[in-house]
Design an enzyme around this catalytic site. Structure first.
Site, PDB file in Angstrom:
ATOM      1  N   TRP A 138     -19.116  32.933   8.386  1.00 31.05           N
ATOM      2  CA  TRP A 138     -18.873  32.649   9.812  1.00 31.05           C
ATOM      3  C   TRP A 138     -19.338  33.824  10.690  1.00 31.05           C
ATOM      4  O   TRP A 138     -18.579  34.367  11.502  1.00 31.05           O
ATOM      5  CB  TRP A 138     -17.393  32.369  10.045  1.00 31.05           C
ATOM      6  CG  TRP A 138     -16.865  31.119   9.414  1.00 31.05           C
ATOM      7  CD1 TRP A 138     -17.398  30.416   8.377  1.00 31.05           C
ATOM      8  CD2 TRP A 138     -15.667  30.397   9.792  1.00 31.05           C
ATOM      9  NE1 TRP A 138     -16.617  29.321   8.074  1.00 31.05           N
ATOM     10  CE2 TRP A 138     -15.552  29.300   8.933  1.00 31.05           C
ATOM     11  CE3 TRP A 138     -14.685  30.592  10.756  1.00 31.05           C
ATOM     12  CZ2 TRP A 138     -14.493  28.379   9.004  1.00 31.05           C
ATOM     13  CZ3 TRP A 138     -13.618  29.692  10.826  1.00 31.05           C
ATOM     14  CH2 TRP A 138     -13.538  28.596   9.968  1.00 31.05           C
TER      15      TRP A 138
ATOM     16  N   ALA B 221     -33.058  35.947   5.826  1.00 32.65           N
ATOM     17  CA  ALA B 221     -32.725  34.789   4.992  1.00 32.65           C
ATOM     18  C   ALA B 221     -33.163  33.534   5.714  1.00 32.65           C
ATOM     19  O   ALA B 221     -33.319  33.531   6.938  1.00 32.65           O
ATOM     20  CB  ALA B 221     -31.217  34.731   4.721  1.00 32.65           C
TER      21      ALA B 221
ATOM     22  N   TYR C 260     -27.371  40.314   1.298  1.00 33.16           N
ATOM     23  CA  TYR C 260     -26.243  39.555   1.847  1.00 33.16           C
ATOM     24  C   TYR C 260     -26.260  38.135   1.314  1.00 33.16           C
ATOM     25  O   TYR C 260     -27.314  37.511   1.184  1.00 33.16           O
ATOM     26  CB  TYR C 260     -26.300  39.557   3.388  1.00 33.16           C
ATOM     27  CG  TYR C 260     -26.238  40.964   3.911  1.00 33.16           C
ATOM     28  CD1 TYR C 260     -25.015  41.603   4.074  1.00 33.16           C
ATOM     29  CD2 TYR C 260     -27.411  41.680   4.150  1.00 33.16           C
ATOM     30  CE1 TYR C 260     -24.961  42.933   4.492  1.00 33.16           C
ATOM     31  CE2 TYR C 260     -27.366  43.003   4.571  1.00 33.16           C
ATOM     32  CZ  TYR C 260     -26.139  43.614   4.731  1.00 33.16           C
ATOM     33  OH  TYR C 260     -26.081  44.927   5.131  1.00 33.16           O
TER      34      TYR C 260
ATOM     35  N   GLY D 162     -32.544  39.488  12.997  1.00 35.89           N
ATOM     36  CA  GLY D 162     -31.436  38.541  12.848  1.00 35.89           C
ATOM     37  C   GLY D 162     -30.142  39.140  13.389  1.00 35.89           C
ATOM     38  O   GLY D 162     -30.121  40.301  13.825  1.00 35.89           O
TER      39      GLY D 162
ATOM     40  N   TYR E 246     -29.270  25.199   0.864  1.00 39.92           N
ATOM     41  CA  TYR E 246     -29.081  26.587   1.310  1.00 39.92           C
ATOM     42  C   TYR E 246     -28.183  27.339   0.324  1.00 39.92           C
ATOM     43  O   TYR E 246     -28.525  28.431  -0.153  1.00 39.92           O
ATOM     44  CB  TYR E 246     -28.475  26.588   2.720  1.00 39.92           C
ATOM     45  CG  TYR E 246     -27.972  27.940   3.190  1.00 39.92           C
ATOM     46  CD1 TYR E 246     -28.858  28.959   3.535  1.00 39.92           C
ATOM     47  CD2 TYR E 246     -26.600  28.194   3.296  1.00 39.92           C
ATOM     48  CE1 TYR E 246     -28.388  30.200   3.971  1.00 39.92           C
ATOM     49  CE2 TYR E 246     -26.126  29.431   3.737  1.00 39.92           C
ATOM     50  CZ  TYR E 246     -27.025  30.428   4.063  1.00 39.92           C
ATOM     51  OH  TYR E 246     -26.558  31.654   4.498  1.00 39.92           O
TER      52      TYR E 246
ATOM     53  N   LYS F 156     -29.242  30.499  -2.117  1.00 39.73           N
ATOM     54  CA  LYS F 156     -28.568  31.801  -1.972  1.00 39.73           C
ATOM     55  C   LYS F 156     -27.918  32.198  -3.308  1.00 39.73           C
ATOM     56  O   LYS F 156     -27.971  33.357  -3.709  1.00 39.73           O
ATOM     57  CB  LYS F 156     -27.515  31.749  -0.858  1.00 39.73           C
ATOM     58  CG  LYS F 156     -28.075  31.594   0.557  1.00 39.73           C
ATOM     59  CD  LYS F 156     -28.868  32.794   1.059  1.00 39.73           C
ATOM     60  CE  LYS F 156     -28.018  33.994   1.329  1.00 39.73           C
ATOM     61  NZ  LYS F 156     -28.826  35.106   1.904  1.00 39.73           N
TER      62      LYS F 156
ATOM     63  N   VAL G  11     -27.373  40.100  11.818  1.00 45.86           N
ATOM     64  CA  VAL G  11     -26.955  41.270  11.033  1.00 45.86           C
ATOM     65  C   VAL G  11     -28.029  42.353  11.092  1.00 45.86           C
ATOM     66  O   VAL G  11     -27.721  43.539  11.243  1.00 45.86           O
ATOM     67  CB  VAL G  11     -26.642  40.848   9.574  1.00 45.86           C
ATOM     68  CG1 VAL G  11     -26.361  42.064   8.700  1.00 45.86           C
ATOM     69  CG2 VAL G  11     -25.442  39.892   9.550  1.00 45.86           C
TER      70      VAL G  11
END
Ligand SMILES: NC(=O)c1ccc[n+]([C@@H]2O[C@H](COP(=O)([O-])OP(=O)(O)OC[C@H]3O[C@@H](n4cnc5c(N)ncnc54)[C@H](OP(=O)(O)O)[C@@H]3O)[C@@H](O)[C@H]2O)c1
Length: 301
Positions: free
Chosen positions: A149, A59, A98, A10, A124, A128, A12
């Site tokens: 963002w 995620a 995260y 991903g 979502y 989370k 990150v």
């Protein structure tokens, strides 16, 4: 220190592969090696590797699709996270995870603090939020970094979409009544590495400083101002765009109907993280300028 990184491919995760590599042994896994919808496999994977630190950058991030696939989103963002937290507790490992500004409804008029009440507007956001709560409830040592963002040169994100449009279209309309702080995946990864490094030398710090932190660039902007800034940076680099920054126009979020509701205020107050770990988080413009430079140098723009 052995670290297990989950979600290596991903935005990150990709940057974490780089940033965590000097800290010790790093095992990086993507969806091919660990599917977070398979809870037994998640448990077996952690038990096989026995890491001192688990970093979960994976995620279910398809915000609109989650509205029609709530079970998938819940498995990845809540149930798998709960399992990872339980395994971290069992191994006495540190769990780094995260989360998102979408745990809030965006009705606050100032930046959100870590302990503000959550009130997600979407599937979502709810999954989370529930993942976060499962970590806290498990009792494992943990760090939850909420961010917002997120962008990187690799991935699907707002700045890449804006620059693509600026190459093709005659005008760009962008939402001006939603605010936040664009945060680069590289900043998130570097801060994570810094915090983990401090923790290696001072385990008492993690014990006392574990918890939830807002990890975003400093400052604030709207999607519209952000788009104008991006196009302006590309202009400075003499990229032949069809659109110049004065051809980017503000529109209200209400004119764009999306499947999932999104918070209008995504601002997360990052002062707790800075104070606890001795960090200075740069203004959002710093990494956005760098992002445009990277695209230009790599001839991706
Ligand atoms: N993107 C944002 O704007 C934003 C904002 C706030 C918070 N966050 C949070 O920041 C974290 C990192 O986000 P990101 O932008 O790096 O996300 P991303 O680019 O969408 O990456 C998510 C990764 O999770 C993997 N994944 C999804 N489902 C999986 C499954 N069932 N099993 C294993 N891996 C799976 C994906 O694999 P594939 O590559 O195979 O799809 C992808 O590599 C997430 O916790 C996200 O909620 C993101």
């Amino acid at each position: 220190m052995k670290t297990l990184l989950i979600g290596k491919d991903g935005q990150v995760g990709w940057e974490l592969q780089r940033a965590l590599s000097p800290l010790g042994e790093l095992v990086s896994l993507g969806r091919q090696q660990i599917d977070l919808t398979d809870i037994d496999a998640v448990r077996d994977c952690v038990r096989a590797h026995r890491p001192k630190v688990i970093v979960n950058a994976a995620a279910y991030t398809a915000v609109d699709k989650a509205e029609t696939e709530p079970e998938q989103a819940r498995l990845v963002n809540d149930h798998a996270v709960k399992t990872l937290a339980e395994e971290a507790l069992r191994l006495e490992s540190l769990f780094v995870h995260y989360s998102t500004d979408y745990v809030f409804d965006g009705n606050k008029t100032t930046a959100y603090q870590e302990d503000d009440e959550t009130s997600p507007l979407s599937v979502y956001g709810r999954t989370k939020r529930d993942g976060e709560n499962a970590i806290r409830k498990s009792g494992c040592k943990h760090l939850i970094f909420r961010t917002s963002w997120v962008y990187s040169v690799y991935g699907t994100n707002f700045p890449l979409a804006i620059l693509r449009r600026a190459l093709e279209r005659d005008r760009i309309d962008v939402v001006s009544d939603s605010v936040g702080a664009p945060t680069s995946a590289s900043l998130i990864a570097d801060v994570t590495a810094h915090v983990l490094y401090r923790s290696v030398w001072d385990p008492a710090l993690t014990k006392s400083a574990g918890g939830t932190y807002h990890l975003t660039a400093s400052g604030e902007t709207s999607w519209y101002e952000y788009a104008k800034f991006l196009v302006g940076q590309a202009e400075k680099k003499k990229i032949p765009l069809k659109v110049t920054s004065n051809m980017v126009f503000p529109v209200s979020a209400d004119t764009y109907k999306t499947v999932a509701k999104r918070p209008k205020n995504s601002l997360l107050d990052n002062r707790k993280l800075c104070a606890q770990f001795g960090l200075v988080l740069p203004g959002w413009e710093t990494h956005v300028e760098r992002f445009v430079d990277e695209l230009v140098w790599a001839k991706l723009l």
